[in-house]
Design a protein around this motif. Structure first.
Motif, short mmCIF file in Angstrom:
data_model
loop_
_atom_site.label_atom_id
_atom_site.label_comp_id
_atom_site.label_asym_id
_atom_site.label_seq_id
_atom_site.Cartn_x
_atom_site.Cartn_y
_atom_site.Cartn_z
N PHE A 1 22.77 -1.25 6.52
CA PHE A 1 23.44 -1.45 5.22
C PHE A 1 22.45 -1.60 4.07
N LYS A 2 21.15 -1.38 4.31
CA LYS A 2 20.14 -1.45 3.27
C LYS A 2 19.38 -0.13 3.22
N PRO A 3 18.58 0.08 2.16
CA PRO A 3 17.80 1.32 2.08
C PRO A 3 16.77 1.44 3.21
N THR A 4 16.34 2.66 3.45
CA THR A 4 15.29 2.96 4.41
C THR A 4 14.14 3.66 3.69
N LEU A 5 12.94 3.08 3.79
CA LEU A 5 11.74 3.68 3.23
C LEU A 5 10.77 3.97 4.36
N VAL A 6 10.09 5.11 4.28
CA VAL A 6 9.11 5.50 5.30
C VAL A 6 7.76 5.71 4.63
N LEU A 7 6.76 5.04 5.17
CA LEU A 7 5.38 5.20 4.73
C LEU A 7 4.64 6.06 5.75
N GLU A 8 4.14 7.21 5.31
CA GLU A 8 3.30 8.07 6.15
C GLU A 8 1.85 7.85 5.73
N ARG A 9 1.04 7.31 6.64
CA ARG A 9 -0.33 6.91 6.29
C ARG A 9 -1.35 7.72 7.09
N THR A 10 -2.40 8.15 6.40
CA THR A 10 -3.55 8.78 7.04
C THR A 10 -4.81 8.07 6.58
N ILE A 11 -5.57 7.54 7.52
CA ILE A 11 -6.85 6.89 7.24
C ILE A 11 -7.94 7.84 7.70
N THR A 12 -8.88 8.15 6.79
CA THR A 12 -9.90 9.14 7.08
C THR A 12 -11.29 8.60 6.76
N THR A 13 -12.23 8.84 7.65
CA THR A 13 -13.64 8.64 7.38
C THR A 13 -14.38 9.75 8.11
N ALA A 14 -15.71 9.67 8.16
CA ALA A 14 -16.48 10.77 8.76
C ALA A 14 -17.80 10.26 9.30
N LEU A 15 -18.38 11.04 10.17
CA LEU A 15 -19.71 10.76 10.70
C LEU A 15 -20.69 10.59 9.54
N GLY A 16 -21.43 9.48 9.55
CA GLY A 16 -22.41 9.20 8.51
C GLY A 16 -21.84 8.64 7.23
N SER A 17 -20.51 8.47 7.15
CA SER A 17 -19.86 8.04 5.91
C SER A 17 -19.81 6.53 5.79
N ARG A 18 -19.81 6.06 4.54
CA ARG A 18 -19.56 4.66 4.23
C ARG A 18 -18.31 4.52 3.36
N THR A 19 -17.39 5.45 3.51
CA THR A 19 -16.14 5.44 2.74
C THR A 19 -14.95 5.55 3.68
N ILE A 20 -13.90 4.78 3.38
CA ILE A 20 -12.63 4.85 4.09
C ILE A 20 -11.57 5.29 3.09
N GLU A 21 -10.88 6.38 3.37
CA GLU A 21 -9.81 6.86 2.49
C GLU A 21 -8.45 6.58 3.14
N VAL A 22 -7.56 5.97 2.37
CA VAL A 22 -6.20 5.69 2.82
C VAL A 22 -5.25 6.51 1.95
N ALA A 23 -4.62 7.52 2.54
CA ALA A 23 -3.70 8.39 1.82
C ALA A 23 -2.28 8.11 2.31
N HIS B 1 3.43 6.60 11.07
CA HIS B 1 4.56 6.37 10.17
C HIS B 1 5.02 4.91 10.30
N VAL B 2 5.32 4.30 9.17
CA VAL B 2 5.84 2.93 9.13
C VAL B 2 7.20 2.97 8.44
N ARG B 3 8.20 2.40 9.09
CA ARG B 3 9.57 2.48 8.59
C ARG B 3 10.08 1.09 8.24
N GLU B 4 10.48 0.90 6.97
CA GLU B 4 11.16 -0.34 6.57
C GLU B 4 12.65 -0.02 6.51
N ALA B 5 13.41 -0.59 7.44
CA ALA B 5 14.82 -0.24 7.56
C ALA B 5 15.64 -1.47 7.92
#
Length: 358
Positions: free
Chosen positions: A161-183, A154-158
């Motif tokens: 007296f200002k807004p707070t936004l939270v980024l929840e990030r999941t980076i996924t790849t796999a054995l034998g894969s040539r793809t990186i997924e950022v959700a 989790h990444v928090r921009e806070a």
């Protein structure tokens, strides 16, 4: 079943051949021990396909260096990795710690050129890339016949007296894969409506980028951000050798979706290793725009493919056109960006047909 080294093996067959999975794929945390990155966390990831990359938890879980079979894919700037404590937010000084890498996150409340709105001053590309993640976890495990590698945090921009936004990030790849997924999931965790701007700065460099390379993207519209870029718009998909004194060129692009509703762009180099390409695929409903950053300079030789959730500021112009993305308290949006590597003439032909048709 994973395809490794021209063999298709079941998990049981693979277990017979290795003492532990780290021999072929895994994720290993480490700490940088010198220079401006000293003390910063990193996680090295390798998949057994030749793909290896480094995740940077203290830089928004962004992705630094990336290689395929030892060949660099990502552009890395002269600053090298820099710890977030060295961030200078004023004006364009974000560039003092812009290490490039495969992915740099821009946002979460601002991206683009420095700006001012309602008495608040915004530096280049906002704060996100210099925020340290919390609740970071790296997990490697079999999911049926797929050995998945996941990194979460989790990444928090806070600010008081200002807004707070939270980024929840999941980076996924796999054995034998040539793809990186950022959700990603971005949530307004505060109590006031807030701008929620997000840009994925995917940075590709030599040897993938060369005078033999081309940008593939199905364009609905394209415009140059500067007069110099506009004057070169007819060749925005083409590249040249490193050139003394040349200016950077940035293009605002509205891409067309594929049949699956996703947008795609790729840099392909048919002359490198029998053909090599890097594609970027993203959810067009939440990231309806794209920027192309093209810098053909000496020592700064890079092409950026940048999915984004709104056009570039000025912020007042975005609001006047009703294009400023905002979240109410408790509201969220989700995006997915996948970075894929493609080898050989057949894969490049398939990639060309997928993006441009025919």
């Amino acid at each position: 079943m994973p395809d490794l080294f021209n063999q298709s093996l079941t998990p049981a067959q693979l277990a017979e051949r290795v003492g532990r999975m780290d021999q072929v794929a895994g994720a290993r945390p480490f700490i940088f021990d010198e220079g401006p990155a000293r003390g910063m966390r990193g996680i090295d990831v390798w998949t057994g396909s030749g793909l290896a990359f480094t995740v940077l938890p203290d830089r928004c879980l962004d992705i630094g260096s990336a290689r395929l079979g030892g060949r660099p894919i990502a552009w890395e700037s002269s600053t090298g990795p820099v710890s977030p404590e060295r961030f200078d937010p004023d004006g364009f000084r974000w560039l003092r710690s812009f290490h490039g890498g495969l992915l740099t996150t821009c946002g979460l409340r601002h991206f683009g050129a420095p700006d001012t709105e309602d008495g608040e001053t915004w530096g280049l590309h906002g704060r996100a890339a210099h925020l340290s993640a919390e609740k970071v976890a790296a997990d490697c495990a079999w999911d049926g016949d797929v050995y998945r590698i996941r990194i979460r945090g989790h990444v928090r921009e806070a600010e008081v007296f200002k807004p707070t936004l939270v980024l929840e990030r999941t980076i996924t790849t796999a054995l034998g894969s040539r793809t990186i997924e950022v959700a990603d999931r971005v949530t307004n965790a505060g109590y006031a409506r807030s701008a929620a701007m997000l840009l994925y700065h995917v940075n590709l460099g030599w040897p993938l980028v060369s005078e033999s390379s081309r940008l593939l993207v199905n364009v609905a519209s394209v415009s140059g951000v500067t007069d110099f870029a506009e004057s070169n718009i007819r060749t925005h998909c083409e590249f040249q050798p490193p050139t003394a004194g040349i200016e950077e060129m940035c293009y605002q692009i509205v891409p067309r979706a594929g049949d699956d509703g996703l947008a795609r762009a790729a840099i392909v180099n048919p002359d490198l290793d029998g053909g090599l390409g890097v594609s970027v695929t993203w959810t067009l409903d939440t990231l309806p725009q794209m920027a192309e950053w093209k810098m053909m300079g000496q020592g700064t030789y890079v092409v950026g493919v940048e999915p984004m959730n709104c056009p570039f500021p000025p912020r007042d112009a975005l609001r006047a056109r009703g294009e400023m993305p905002e979240l109410d308290p408790g509201e969220s949006f989700e995006t997915t960006v996948a970075i894929g590597l493609h080898r050989g003439t057949d894969e490049l032909a398939d990639l060309n047909a997928t993006i441009l048709g025919g």
